[in-house]
Design a protein around this motif. Structure first.
Motif, PDB file in Angstrom:
ATOM      1  N   ALA A 792      -3.161   1.228   2.974  1.00 41.57           N
ATOM      2  CA  ALA A 792      -3.414   1.712   4.336  1.00 41.57           C
ATOM      3  C   ALA A 792      -2.502   1.030   5.348  1.00 41.57           C
ATOM      4  O   ALA A 792      -1.949   1.681   6.243  1.00 41.57           O
ATOM      5  CB  ALA A 792      -4.882   1.477   4.699  1.00 41.57           C
ATOM      6  N   MET A 793      -2.335  -0.303   5.227  1.00 45.98           N
ATOM      7  CA  MET A 793      -1.466  -1.021   6.160  1.00 45.98           C
ATOM      8  C   MET A 793      -0.005  -0.594   6.014  1.00 45.98           C
ATOM      9  O   MET A 793       0.713  -0.471   7.017  1.00 45.98           O
ATOM     10  CB  MET A 793      -1.612  -2.526   5.940  1.00 45.98           C
ATOM     11  CG  MET A 793      -2.945  -3.083   6.438  1.00 45.98           C
ATOM     12  SD  MET A 793      -3.028  -4.891   6.410  1.00 45.98           S
ATOM     13  CE  MET A 793      -3.078  -5.168   4.648  1.00 45.98           C
ATOM     14  N   ILE A 794       0.419  -0.342   4.786  1.00 48.70           N
ATOM     15  CA  ILE A 794       1.811   0.104   4.576  1.00 48.70           C
ATOM     16  C   ILE A 794       2.025   1.470   5.215  1.00 48.70           C
ATOM     17  O   ILE A 794       3.042   1.713   5.880  1.00 48.70           O
ATOM     18  CB  ILE A 794       2.127   0.144   3.070  1.00 48.70           C
ATOM     19  CG1 ILE A 794       2.156  -1.286   2.515  1.00 48.70           C
ATOM     20  CG2 ILE A 794       3.451   0.847   2.814  1.00 48.70           C
ATOM     21  CD1 ILE A 794       2.328  -1.346   1.020  1.00 48.70           C
ATOM     22  N   LYS A 795       1.048   2.375   5.026  1.00 45.80           N
ATOM     23  CA  LYS A 795       1.170   3.702   5.627  1.00 45.80           C
ATOM     24  C   LYS A 795       1.182   3.632   7.146  1.00 45.80           C
ATOM     25  O   LYS A 795       1.958   4.326   7.813  1.00 45.80           O
ATOM     26  CB  LYS A 795       0.024   4.586   5.149  1.00 45.80           C
ATOM     27  CG  LYS A 795       0.168   5.050   3.700  1.00 45.80           C
ATOM     28  CD  LYS A 795      -0.916   6.059   3.341  1.00 45.80           C
ATOM     29  CE  LYS A 795      -0.708   6.610   1.943  1.00 45.80           C
ATOM     30  NZ  LYS A 795      -1.737   7.626   1.582  1.00 45.80           N
ATOM     31  N   LEU A 796       0.317   2.783   7.709  1.00 46.48           N
ATOM     32  CA  LEU A 796       0.294   2.630   9.161  1.00 46.48           C
ATOM     33  C   LEU A 796       1.610   2.068   9.678  1.00 46.48           C
ATOM     34  O   LEU A 796       2.104   2.461  10.737  1.00 46.48           O
ATOM     35  CB  LEU A 796      -0.869   1.725   9.567  1.00 46.48           C
ATOM     36  CG  LEU A 796      -2.272   2.333   9.450  1.00 46.48           C
ATOM     37  CD1 LEU A 796      -3.325   1.272   9.730  1.00 46.48           C
ATOM     38  CD2 LEU A 796      -2.442   3.495  10.424  1.00 46.48           C
ATOM     39  N   ARG A 797       2.182   1.155   8.912  1.00 49.56           N
ATOM     40  CA  ARG A 797       3.453   0.559   9.338  1.00 49.56           C
ATOM     41  C   ARG A 797       4.554   1.611   9.352  1.00 49.56           C
ATOM     42  O   ARG A 797       5.315   1.717  10.311  1.00 49.56           O
ATOM     43  CB  ARG A 797       3.818  -0.580   8.405  1.00 49.56           C
ATOM     44  CG  ARG A 797       5.121  -1.275   8.780  1.00 49.56           C
ATOM     45  CD  ARG A 797       5.437  -2.411   7.837  1.00 49.56           C
ATOM     46  NE  ARG A 797       6.679  -3.079   8.208  1.00 49.56           N
ATOM     47  CZ  ARG A 797       7.238  -4.068   7.515  1.00 49.56           C
ATOM     48  NH1 ARG A 797       6.629  -4.500   6.413  1.00 49.56           N
ATOM     49  NH2 ARG A 797       8.361  -4.617   7.915  1.00 49.56           N
ATOM     50  N   PHE A 798       4.607   2.412   8.294  1.00 55.35           N
ATOM     51  CA  PHE A 798       5.637   3.457   8.243  1.00 55.35           C
ATOM     52  C   PHE A 798       5.421   4.499   9.330  1.00 55.35           C
ATOM     53  O   PHE A 798       6.358   4.995   9.943  1.00 55.35           O
ATOM     54  CB  PHE A 798       5.632   4.133   6.868  1.00 55.35           C
ATOM     55  CG  PHE A 798       6.301   3.300   5.804  1.00 55.35           C
ATOM     56  CD1 PHE A 798       7.460   2.593   6.077  1.00 55.35           C
ATOM     57  CD2 PHE A 798       5.764   3.221   4.530  1.00 55.35           C
ATOM     58  CE1 PHE A 798       8.069   1.840   5.099  1.00 55.35           C
ATOM     59  CE2 PHE A 798       6.369   2.455   3.548  1.00 55.35           C
ATOM     60  CZ  PHE A 798       7.529   1.755   3.830  1.00 55.35           C
ATOM     61  N   LYS A 799       4.146   4.831   9.571  1.00 48.88           N
ATOM     62  CA  LYS A 799       3.842   5.798  10.611  1.00 48.88           C
ATOM     63  C   LYS A 799       4.252   5.281  11.974  1.00 48.88           C
ATOM     64  O   LYS A 799       4.817   5.998  12.797  1.00 48.88           O
ATOM     65  CB  LYS A 799       2.342   6.127  10.584  1.00 48.88           C
ATOM     66  CG  LYS A 799       1.940   7.194  11.586  1.00 48.88           C
ATOM     67  CD  LYS A 799       0.460   7.505  11.460  1.00 48.88           C
ATOM     68  CE  LYS A 799       0.070   8.559  12.481  1.00 48.88           C
ATOM     69  NZ  LYS A 799      -1.378   8.887  12.389  1.00 48.88           N
ATOM     70  N   GLY A 800       3.994   3.984  12.206  1.00 44.31           N
ATOM     71  CA  GLY A 800       4.402   3.381  13.465  1.00 44.31           C
ATOM     72  C   GLY A 800       5.903   3.373  13.618  1.00 44.31           C
ATOM     73  O   GLY A 800       6.447   3.580  14.696  1.00 44.31           O
TER      74      GLY A 800
END
Length: 804
Positions: A792-800
């Protein structure tokens, strides 16, 4: 599953259905569906009246964790049926009232009804549970649901504050109560209330009798808002009025009353039970009535009046427990008058206080204010609400011909009986009990008079109101009219409930009365010109005198202070708790892994050392030893040398290699001591670990050149020596190893049961998969949660990154 269990679970099932109903079926108000649940429960519980009135009980059990004595046992007797009828009956009226009180367009009604049904189911579970652990689970659910209802209007700071306060105080009491339950289980070996009462003599002789009693009473006092834990109840008035009418007059605050009544046969054998409950109830009665006089908010007056009335019921239960100290059946019936008054006033309070809360809600709803300084002259504008309020206030003040007068007279009778109590070393001090109770009754009449005069008499001032005052619609008036009608009916026909509800409830609290031929309940409005009647006349005269002189004493600073002074203690205590926890957090959460390991290892060393010393585990000396080959000595010297050399290595790669050598040497020891499976596991794990460490540390920056602080080095040395010494001592201790002490080794259990219970010959694998199966599953669950968090944190980072 029995119908009793379904009755407990019905509100929870309804809570699951309501959100889907509100989402897909919007034409029909969800409140009508909710209304059907308590109404059906009330009708269902009425069917048990004939059973309990004949002295019989009903019990249904579902095995849950029988190995720990935890079973879902539903039990109905006179006491539990009384509370079940109050919960369901008043609950139905409150839901009906809420349908017209809350705005369907502005409010999230599905959330409100979910919380309300959760609370209703939890309260039914509390009063029908025979098992203490199941009772505790429902008990805490009432606190949770109550907090959700209090914070229903979560946009208001006062609502959040009130919910937090109620949760902290009642959950504190709940945890204390749970500790008391565990102490009782340790003595009796059962969590069943029935079985505990059967062992009352054994428990009374135990050393944990007093601690268990105090812990259980903490739970009861916090839930029933007894002094000094009463401060949460006034702030809970920030909840919508239907919540106040239900939780804080008829149900939640009565949970503590129920617990005291239910456990009276268990604890009343000790004089401490009498003293604690009597004193706390008396103080709460007086403090609540005095505080109610100072309030300017209608719900504030009713909140403190509820505290006072709860103290009155608690006081009566305390005095009624004196019947356990007398041998004569006639004397027991004499002292049981207080218990009869407690049960009677429990019913009366639910009727008149429920109607008053609803009437106050109507006044607030139709005028936009609850401030008595802005109200007045509503008698002609809101005649129905005026009539309902007049009946409720007269009953609460103890005036005839309403039901409150009967219970108030019996209350005075119980107080006068306290003077004649023997066996408590009270002496002439006993006269203080009726005197203080009489003074509190004067202030009870006084705040009833203030609420009535300030609201309905005087001049009508519409400019002070947010809305143009008018009578409420009929739908909102039905419930308070029904409750006010019960006040009148129970007043004119006081024996309507004597044999069907009151007597079974009293005999449940005092089982010995069920076989007492001289015990009978006969209620009447007039008992002649006795001392109790003159006490009532004195109350009326005293209160009216204070009302006439109100202009002289209402300017006193004490009257102007509405907020309870004990709130300062709570607020400062909460601030201190927060600042203290922040200090500890800053001290502990340094962000350095070495500090975290130091804290954990220090604690482990301390607790293990303390336990070993306390139980004499450090026993040394072995009568026979096996010969140690020379190569084992050589390997041991190499192992120790490699271990010590780690302290002087500064290069990471060299350090990792040396640690790997230690791991391989350990595998060699496993081979020597004939554990090839462990040796293979050790080799595989050590090889993979070394490779991973080398790969990870290769990309890390170089170690800092500065020298570590001497204090840090000293700390590390002390901790290391302590851990090494403790592990060594435990390893060679005869007590720990079971050598020469004929102690059963835990390994023998696995040797004998691995094949039969686990179905495998490899003992280590069976332990991991079967005997520690649940632990292994939870470890896997933790790893899965951690993996999902990382994803989840990796996806949020990429999304950001894409957004920026």
């Amino acid at each position: 599953m029995s119908t009793l269990h379904l009755a407990i679970l019905a509100p929870f099932i309804g809570a699951l259905i309501i959100p889907f109903w509100a989402l897909h079926i919007k034409r029909v108000h969800s409140g009508w569906i909710v209304f059907a649940i308590p109404l059906a429960l009330f009708i269902y519980f009425l069917g048990f009246l004939s059973t309990t009135s004949s002295g019989q009980t009903v019990q249904e059990t579902i095995n849950w964790v029988p190995s720990l004595g935890i079973n879902f046992t539903a039990y109905i007797d006179g006491l539990s049926l009384l509370f079940a009828l109050l919960i369901s009956g008043v609950g139905a009226l409150v839901v009906l009232y809420s349908i017209f009180y809350l705005d369907k367009k502005k409010e999230s009604l599905h959330q409100f009804y979910v919380y309300l049904l959760m609370f209703m189911g939890a309260m039914v579970g509390v009063v029908l549970s025979d098992n203490l652990i199941v009772l505790y689970i429902f008990w805490e659910l009432t606190s949770l649901a109550s907090a959700l209802l209090i914070s229903y209007w979560y946009g208001r700071k006062k609502s959040i504050y009130g919910a937090q306060k109620s949760m902290l105080i009642t959950v504190f009491g709940g945890f204390s109560m749970l500790a008391g339950f565990c102490l009782l289980y340790g003595v009796s070996g059962t969590f069943s209330i029935r079985e505990l009462i059967a062992q009352a003599d054994i428990i009374a002789a135990s050393s944990v009798f007093i601690p268990a009693m105090i812990l259980v009473l903490l739970g009861a006092f916090t839930k029933s808002a007894q002094f000094p834990f009463h401060i949460w109840l006034p702030d809970a008035m920030e909840a919508p009025t239907p919540v106040s009418a239900y939780l804080h007059s008829a149900t939640m605050v009565k949970a503590g009353i129920y617990l005291v009544a239910r456990l009276t046969p268990l604890f009343a054998g000790g004089a401490q039970w009498f003293w604690i409950i009597t004193i706390v109830g008396l103080v709460t009665l007086l403090w609540g009535s005095l505080s109610a006089v100072r309030q300017k908010d209608l719900k504030g007056i009713l909140a403190y009046s509820t505290i006072s009335q709860l103290g009155m019921i608690m006081l009566l239960l305390g005095l009624g427990s004196a019947a356990y100290y007398v041998d004569s059946d006639q004397a027991a019936a004499y002292y049981s008058v207080a218990t009869v008054a407690a049960v009677l006033h429990l019913i009366n309070h639910a009727t008149f206080k429920g109607s008053l809360f609803m009437a106050v809600g109507i006044i607030d709803h139709e005028t936009g204010t609850r401030d008595i300084r802005k109200l007045g002259g509503l008698m002609a504008i809101m005649p129905v609400t005026f009539t309902v309020s007049l009946i409720g206030l007269a009953a609460m003040a103890g005036l005839p011909p309403f039901n409150g007068f009967i219970s108030k007279e019996m209350f005075f009778t119980g107080m006068l009986h306290a003077i004649t109590l023997e066996g408590f070393n009270m002496g002439t001090w006993a006269v203080l009990i009726p005197i203080i109770a009489w003074i509190a009754s004067i202030f009870t009449f006084l705040y009833c008079g203030i609420l009535f005069i300030k609201t309905f008499l005087g001049t009508y001032t519409p400019e002070k109101h947010e809305k143009k005052a008018h009578e409420a619609p009929i739908g909102m008036l039905i419930s308070p009219i029904l409750l006010a009608s019960l006040v009148v009916v129970f007043g004119f026909f006081p024996n309507l409930l004597s044999d069907s509800i009151i007597k079974p409830a009293v005999t449940s609290i005092m089982p010995a009365l069920s076989t007492n031929a001289s015990f009978d309940i006969s209620l009447s409005m007039f008992h002649g010109f006795n001392l109790e009647l003159f006490m009532t006349i004195g109350v009326v005269v005293g209160a009216i005198s204070l009302l006439l002189l109100m202009k002289k004493w209402q300017s006193l600073q004490l009257y102007q202070r509405e907020r309870d002074p004990l709130n300062v203690v709570y607020d400062r205590g909460l601030d201190g708790l927060i600042s203290g926890s922040q200090f500890v957090t800053r001290l502990q959460m340094t962000g350095l892994l070495r500090d975290y390991f130091s804290y954990m290892i220090t604690f482990i060393v301390f607790i293990l050392t303390y336990t070993a010393i306390k139980y004499g585990a450090f026993i040394f000396g072995v009568s026979h030893t096996a010969p140690i080959p020379i190569y084992v000595w050589v390997l041991t010297v190499i192992f120790i040398t490699a271990t010590i050399s780690i302290l002087f290595i500064r290069k990471r790669m060299t350090l990792i290699i040396m640690v790997g050598i230690l791991g391989f040497l350990m595998a060699l020891f496993f081979v020597i001591f004939r554990a090839p499976d462990l040796a293979l596991t050790q080799l595989l794990v050590e090889t993979v670990s070394i490779l991973l460490f080398m790969l990870a540390f290769y990309h890390l920056p170089e170690l800092p050149k500065e020298t570590a602080k001497q204090s840090l080095v000293t700390r590390n040395v002390v901790i290391s020596v302590a851990v090494g010494s403790l592990v060594t001592l435990m390893g060679i201790s005869s007590f720990i190893m079971g050598s020469d002490l004929n102690l059963a080794s835990v390994s023998e259990y696995f040797i004998q049961n691995s094949k039969e219970l686990g179905g495998g010959y490899n003992m280590v694998n069976v332990i991991l998969v079967d005997f520690r199966g649940l632990d292994t599953i939870l470890e896997g669950l933790v790893l899965a949660i951690a993996a999902l968090s990382v994803v989840a944190m990796i996806k949020l980072r990429f999304k950001g990154g894409e957004d920026t």
